[in-house]
Scaffold this motif. Structure first.
Motif, PDB file in Angstrom:
ATOM      1  N   ARG A 499       0.845  -1.200   0.000  1.00  0.00           N
ATOM      2  CA  ARG A 499       0.000   0.000   0.000  1.00  0.00           C
ATOM      3  C   ARG A 499       0.881   1.252   0.000  1.00  0.00           C
ATOM      4  O   ARG A 499       0.626   2.215  -0.744  1.00  0.00           O
ATOM      5  N   ALA A 500       1.918   1.245   0.823  1.00  0.00           N
ATOM      6  CA  ALA A 500       2.814   2.401   0.891  1.00  0.00           C
ATOM      7  C   ALA A 500       3.539   2.602  -0.436  1.00  0.00           C
ATOM      8  O   ALA A 500       3.667   3.737  -0.925  1.00  0.00           O
ATOM      9  N   GLN A 501       4.017   1.517  -1.035  1.00  0.00           N
ATOM     10  CA  GLN A 501       4.712   1.639  -2.318  1.00  0.00           C
ATOM     11  C   GLN A 501       3.785   2.169  -3.406  1.00  0.00           C
ATOM     12  O   GLN A 501       4.204   2.958  -4.264  1.00  0.00           O
ATOM     13  N   LYS A 502       2.537   1.738  -3.365  1.00  0.00           N
ATOM     14  CA  LYS A 502       1.574   2.207  -4.363  1.00  0.00           C
ATOM     15  C   LYS A 502       1.314   3.703  -4.203  1.00  0.00           C
ATOM     16  O   LYS A 502       1.243   4.447  -5.196  1.00  0.00           O
ATOM     17  N   GLU A 503       1.185   4.166  -2.964  1.00  0.00           N
ATOM     18  CA  GLU A 503       0.979   5.592  -2.726  1.00  0.00           C
ATOM     19  C   GLU A 503       2.200   6.402  -3.151  1.00  0.00           C
ATOM     20  O   GLU A 503       2.079   7.506  -3.696  1.00  0.00           O
ATOM     21  N   ILE A 504       3.390   5.859  -2.899  1.00  0.00           N
ATOM     22  CA  ILE A 504       4.619   6.546  -3.307  1.00  0.00           C
ATOM     23  C   ILE A 504       4.674   6.674  -4.826  1.00  0.00           C
ATOM     24  O   ILE A 504       5.052   7.723  -5.368  1.00  0.00           O
ATOM     25  N   CYS A 505       4.296   5.613  -5.527  1.00  0.00           N
ATOM     26  CA  CYS A 505       4.305   5.648  -6.994  1.00  0.00           C
ATOM     27  C   CYS A 505       3.373   6.739  -7.523  1.00  0.00           C
ATOM     28  O   CYS A 505       3.691   7.421  -8.503  1.00  0.00           O
ATOM     29  N   LYS A 506       2.222   6.915  -6.874  1.00  0.00           N
ATOM     30  CA  LYS A 506       1.289   7.955  -7.315  1.00  0.00           C
ATOM     31  C   LYS A 506       1.905   9.342  -7.172  1.00  0.00           C
ATOM     32  O   LYS A 506       1.705  10.215  -8.023  1.00  0.00           O
ATOM     33  N   VAL A 507       2.663   9.539  -6.099  1.00  0.00           N
ATOM     34  CA  VAL A 507       3.304  10.841  -5.887  1.00  0.00           C
ATOM     35  C   VAL A 507       4.435  11.060  -6.887  1.00  0.00           C
ATOM     36  O   VAL A 507       4.618  12.158  -7.423  1.00  0.00           O
ATOM     37  N   LEU A 508       5.207  10.001  -7.160  1.00  0.00           N
ATOM     38  CA  LEU A 508       6.406  10.139  -7.988  1.00  0.00           C
ATOM     39  C   LEU A 508       6.130  10.057  -9.484  1.00  0.00           C
ATOM     40  O   LEU A 508       7.024  10.337 -10.287  1.00  0.00           O
ATOM     41  N   CYS A 509       4.927   9.670  -9.866  1.00  0.00           N
ATOM     42  CA  CYS A 509       4.627   9.424 -11.280  1.00  0.00           C
ATOM     43  C   CYS A 509       4.923  10.651 -12.146  1.00  0.00           C
ATOM     44  O   CYS A 509       5.577  10.552 -13.191  1.00  0.00           O
ATOM     45  N   PHE A 510       4.438  11.812 -11.726  1.00  0.00           N
ATOM     46  CA  PHE A 510       4.656  13.039 -12.498  1.00  0.00           C
ATOM     47  C   PHE A 510       6.145  13.326 -12.650  1.00  0.00           C
ATOM     48  O   PHE A 510       6.621  13.695 -13.734  1.00  0.00           O
ATOM     49  N   PHE A 511       6.910  13.124 -11.578  1.00  0.00           N
ATOM     50  CA  PHE A 511       8.335  13.445 -11.615  1.00  0.00           C
ATOM     51  C   PHE A 511       9.109  12.427 -12.458  1.00  0.00           C
ATOM     52  O   PHE A 511      10.116  12.778 -13.075  1.00  0.00           O
ATOM     53  N   TYR A 512       8.628  11.185 -12.501  1.00  0.00           N
ATOM     54  CA  TYR A 512       9.279  10.207 -13.374  1.00  0.00           C
ATOM     55  C   TYR A 512       9.061  10.573 -14.839  1.00  0.00           C
ATOM     56  O   TYR A 512       9.966  10.419 -15.672  1.00  0.00           O
ATOM     57  N   GLU A 513       7.875  11.074 -15.161  1.00  0.00           N
ATOM     58  CA  GLU A 513       7.635  11.530 -16.530  1.00  0.00           C
ATOM     59  C   GLU A 513       8.545  12.707 -16.870  1.00  0.00           C
ATOM     60  O   GLU A 513       9.039  12.821 -18.000  1.00  0.00           O
ATOM     61  N   GLU A 514       8.785  13.587 -15.906  1.00  0.00           N
ATOM     62  CA  GLU A 514       9.724  14.684 -16.113  1.00  0.00           C
ATOM     63  C   GLU A 514      11.142  14.154 -16.318  1.00  0.00           C
ATOM     64  O   GLU A 514      11.907  14.682 -17.129  1.00  0.00           O
ATOM     65  N   PHE A 515      11.485  13.112 -15.580  1.00  0.00           N
ATOM     66  CA  PHE A 515      12.801  12.479 -15.735  1.00  0.00           C
ATOM     67  C   PHE A 515      12.965  11.907 -17.142  1.00  0.00           C
ATOM     68  O   PHE A 515      14.016  12.071 -17.778  1.00  0.00           O
ATOM     69  N   LEU A 516      11.924  11.231 -17.650  1.00  0.00           N
ATOM     70  CA  LEU A 516      11.988  10.688 -19.009  1.00  0.00           C
ATOM     71  C   LEU A 516      12.122  11.810 -20.039  1.00  0.00           C
ATOM     72  O   LEU A 516      12.888  11.683 -21.008  1.00  0.00           O
ATOM     73  N   ALA A 517      11.390  12.899 -19.833  1.00  0.00           N
ATOM     74  CA  ALA A 517      11.488  14.030 -20.757  1.00  0.00           C
ATOM     75  C   ALA A 517      12.894  14.622 -20.742  1.00  0.00           C
ATOM     76  O   ALA A 517      13.445  14.991 -21.789  1.00  0.00           O
ATOM     77  N   ASP A 518      13.498  14.693 -19.558  1.00  0.00           N
ATOM     78  CA  ASP A 518      14.868  15.203 -19.449  1.00  0.00           C
ATOM     79  C   ASP A 518      15.850  14.259 -20.130  1.00  0.00           C
ATOM     80  O   ASP A 518      16.793  14.699 -20.798  1.00  0.00           O
ATOM     81  N   ASP A 519      15.631  12.953 -19.973  1.00  0.00           N
ATOM     82  CA  ASP A 519      16.480  11.962 -20.638  1.00  0.00           C
ATOM     83  C   ASP A 519      16.362  12.086 -22.158  1.00  0.00           C
ATOM     84  O   ASP A 519      17.354  11.973 -22.883  1.00  0.00           O
ATOM     85  N   ASP A 520      15.144  12.331 -22.643  1.00  0.00           N
ATOM     86  CA  ASP A 520      14.937  12.531 -24.083  1.00  0.00           C
ATOM     87  C   ASP A 520      15.692  13.760 -24.578  1.00  0.00           C
ATOM     88  O   ASP A 520      16.346  13.726 -25.631  1.00  0.00           O
ATOM     89  N   ARG A 521      15.593  14.846 -23.827  1.00  0.00           N
ATOM     90  CA  ARG A 521      16.274  16.082 -24.240  1.00  0.00           C
ATOM     91  C   ARG A 521      17.786  15.883 -24.302  1.00  0.00           C
ATOM     92  O   ARG A 521      18.451  16.331 -25.246  1.00  0.00           O
ATOM     93  N   THR A 522      18.325  15.200 -23.299  1.00  0.00           N
ATOM     94  CA  THR A 522      19.770  14.961 -23.276  1.00  0.00           C
ATOM     95  C   THR A 522      20.199  14.124 -24.472  1.00  0.00           C
ATOM     96  O   THR A 522      21.196  14.432 -25.144  1.00  0.00           O
ATOM     97  N   PHE A 523      19.446  13.067 -24.763  1.00  0.00           N
ATOM     98  CA  PHE A 523      19.779  12.194 -25.889  1.00  0.00           C
ATOM     99  C   PHE A 523      19.723  12.960 -27.208  1.00  0.00           C
ATOM    100  O   PHE A 523      20.642  12.873 -28.039  1.00  0.00           O
ATOM    101  N   LEU A 524      18.657  13.728 -27.409  1.00  0.00           N
ATOM    102  CA  LEU A 524      18.503  14.458 -28.666  1.00  0.00           C
ATOM    103  C   LEU A 524      19.559  15.547 -28.821  1.00  0.00           C
ATOM    104  O   LEU A 524      20.002  15.838 -29.937  1.00  0.00           O
ATOM    105  N   GLN A 525      19.976  16.146 -27.715  1.00  0.00           N
ATOM    106  CA  GLN A 525      21.029  17.160 -27.789  1.00  0.00           C
ATOM    107  C   GLN A 525      22.314  16.570 -28.351  1.00  0.00           C
ATOM    108  O   GLN A 525      22.977  17.178 -29.193  1.00  0.00           O
ATOM    109  N   PHE A 526      22.669  15.377 -27.893  1.00  0.00           N
ATOM    110  CA  PHE A 526      23.879  14.731 -28.402  1.00  0.00           C
ATOM    111  C   PHE A 526      23.724  14.347 -29.866  1.00  0.00           C
ATOM    112  O   PHE A 526      24.646  14.522 -30.672  1.00  0.00           O
ATOM    113  N   MET A 527      22.549  13.827 -30.235  1.00  0.00           N
ATOM    114  CA  MET A 527      22.354  13.390 -31.612  1.00  0.00           C
ATOM    115  C   MET A 527      22.299  14.578 -32.568  1.00  0.00           C
ATOM    116  O   MET A 527      22.857  14.529 -33.665  1.00  0.00           O
ATOM    117  N   VAL A 528      21.626  15.660 -32.169  1.00  0.00           N
ATOM    118  CA  VAL A 528      21.560  16.849 -33.018  1.00  0.00           C
ATOM    119  C   VAL A 528      22.936  17.485 -33.139  1.00  0.00           C
ATOM    120  O   VAL A 528      23.337  17.958 -34.203  1.00  0.00           O
TER     121      VAL A 528
END
Length: 533
Positions: A499-528
């Motif tokens: 139950r605690a892990q599930k609640e933590i995931c709900k809180v962190l979900c938005f920030f994980y999506e931000e992390f993926l977006a940051d990872d995408d930006r970093t990757f594309l910067q190197f490729m461009v």
């Protein structure tokens, strides 16, 4: 130290070592990351996933330089912090011993014996199978010795790992205490005020002693176990036949494990994405395939090492996806490395003699936090001919698996949260991982000194996160945290963990999506940069 050597070595040189490539590919494909490339060492080709956008595919010369620059920072430093890197270091030490004249003299091994044992133990899958208390102790000690206790930023982690080492491997009656009795006595008497060098010297001596026993006792037993398993597994018979032929040919040249190919490193050309590059969308499509998979004859239970299928069509294609065998590269698969089948599915591919779990039941259990299926970090789980998803999957539905992978990937998501000065979210992520570490200690009583370990971890969780003042600061339900504290104080298992892990995931979900977006930006910067550079 070998980890420091790896961190300072040129990536192009590292990729000429097939053993490193195997471990690094496994690391790169942990699903916590956005871009998960695979390197095919036999051709020098990189397969990207998600694929590049169409306009970049047309412009990019597809050479490997820009991608290597992106992998050297931050992926390589993260790899050097991961458990996979520690396994690589131990694997290299074992292979060095196997190839040495000392091993041939001590164990009476012939060239063919060394060749077969290398096949069995080389790579990430081989090392996962070669697990014993002494190897676990060696790995834990290697991680501990890689930290600097005099550095205030590392001191808490160092002392925490040291206490955990004392609670498990250094308890009376353990294999380590039996093996290194007098040395252990010196360490247990060591106090925090003693010179750091003394403690390190003691641990180093114990580690050397453990490694000697691993090499001289457990490796031969592992070799016998592998040969017996191969005789019962039909897919291993060609390998055994080649082994028998090598026994009759004493002068065969030894494999070096170092690629001599003078190819030009390049990226696989593909059709490219029609829409914007987005790893979050690509992950959602893959996990939708996993969630909707129903044919248990064509899939295995998913773990965080699921190798996503590479779709050659545009994102959102409704065609059936097939496993790209080339994309797997040097990652050990049953078809390429039949030696792995000899382990009978222990921590690896499911044995054909064992019934596979019903996929519908598995996913139903996963959705119920009280009966959550724990991920198995040792299995490689290809998915074949799964239907395309009809409904998109939200990030929250696969965040648990991503966080499980994060624990083996050098904690990149945690680094991102800290860089954004998100102290509460970082604390929640640490709590999630500590709960994940507590689960195997409490659910597997056969583990040596699991009683002491689960009490140690439980008390640490209560002391760090579940004091009344801390509870009021965490954005979780108070009832959940207090119920969790009541059970963990006595080292008990409780569904409140899920139950605690599930609640933590709900809180962190938005920030994980931000992390993926940051990872995408970093990757594309190197490729461009590679396009215009």
């Amino acid at each position: 130290p070998l980890v420091a050597t790896i961190a300072s070595t040129d990536m192009g040189l590292l990729l000429r070592d097939d053993i490193f490539v195997d471990f690094f590919n496994t690391f790169l494909n942990l699903p916590v990351f956005g871009q998960t490339p695979i390197y095919i060492s036999s051709t020098g080709r990189w397969d990207l996933w998600p694929e590049l956008q169409s306009h970049l595919v047309r412009k990019c010369p597809l050479r490997g330089g820009p991608l290597l620059a992106g992998l050297e920072n931050p992926r390589l430093p993260l790899f050097c912090k991961s458990s996979l890197c520690l396994h690589l270091v131990l694997c290299q030490k074992l292979l060095g011993f196997i190839r040495s004249g000392e091993a041939a003299k001590l164990l009476n091994w012939r060239r063919a014996d060394r060749w077969l044992l290398e096949k069995c133990i080389s790579g990430s899958q081989g090392m996962w199978h070669f697990r014993e208390e002494l190897t676990n102790f060696w790995l834990a000690t290697e991680r501990l010795l890689g930290l600097d206790e005099s550095d205030a930023r590392q001191r808490d982690l160092y002392l925490s790992l040291l206490h955990q080492l004392k609670a498990t491997h250094l308890r009376e009656g353990s294999s380590i205490v039996t093996l290194c009795g007098t040395i252990v006595g010196s360490l247990l008497k060591a106090r925090h005020v003693q010179p750091i060098g003394t403690r390190r010297e003691i641990l180093s001596k114990m580690q050397e002693r453990a490694l000697f026993v691993i090499q001289s006792y457990w490796l031969p037993k592992f070799f016998i176990h592998c040969k017996m398993g191969m005789k019962e597994e039909k897919s291993c018979w060609p390998l055994l036949q080649e082994y028998q032929e090598r026994l009759l040919q004493a002068n065969l040249q030894e494999p070096s494990g170092f690629s001599e190919n003078l190819f030009t490193m390049h990226i696989k050309r593909s059709q490219g994405l029609s829409g914007p590059y987005c790893s979050k969308k690509a992950k959602a499509e893959i996990w939708a395939l996993v969630k909707e998979g129903r044919d248990t004859q064509e899939m295995k239970m998913p773990s965080f090492q699921v190798q996503p299928e590479r779709q050659t069509g545009p994102a959102g294609s409704t065609k059936e996806s097939h496993l790209d065998k080339d994309a797997l590269g040097p990652i050990p698969q049953q078809s390429e490395h039949p030696a792995n089948a000899a382990f009978g599915g222990k921590g690896g591919a499911t044995s054909p003699k064992r019934p596979r779990p019903n996929a519908e039941q598995v996913f139903h259990l996963e959705d119920r936090c009280e009966e959550k299926v724990l991920s198995n970090p040792h299995s490689s789980t290809p998915l074949v001919q799964l239907p395309c998803p009809e409904k998109p999957v939200k990030t929250l539905s696969f965040l648990h698996w991503a966080l499980s992978a994060e624990g083996c990937a050098g904690r990149p998501f945690r680094d991102f949260l800290k860089s954004q000065d998100l102290s509460v979210e970082t604390c929640l992520l640490d709590l999630w991982h500590d709960l994940e570490e507590f689960l195997p200690a409490v659910l597997d009583p056969s583990r040596e000194n699991s009683f002491f370990l689960r009490h140690l971890i439980g008390e640490k969780i209560c002391r760090t996160y579940l004091e009344e003042d801390t509870i009021r600061q965490l954005p979780l339900e108070t009832r959940t945290l207090r119920s969790l504290r009541d059970h963990l104080m006595s080292g008990e298992f409780s569904p409140w963990i899920f139950r605690a892990q599930k609640e933590i995931c709900k809180v962190l979900c938005f920030f994980y999506e931000e992390f993926l977006a940051d990872d995408d930006r970093t990757f594309l910067q190197f490729m461009v940069k590679g396009v215009h550079g």
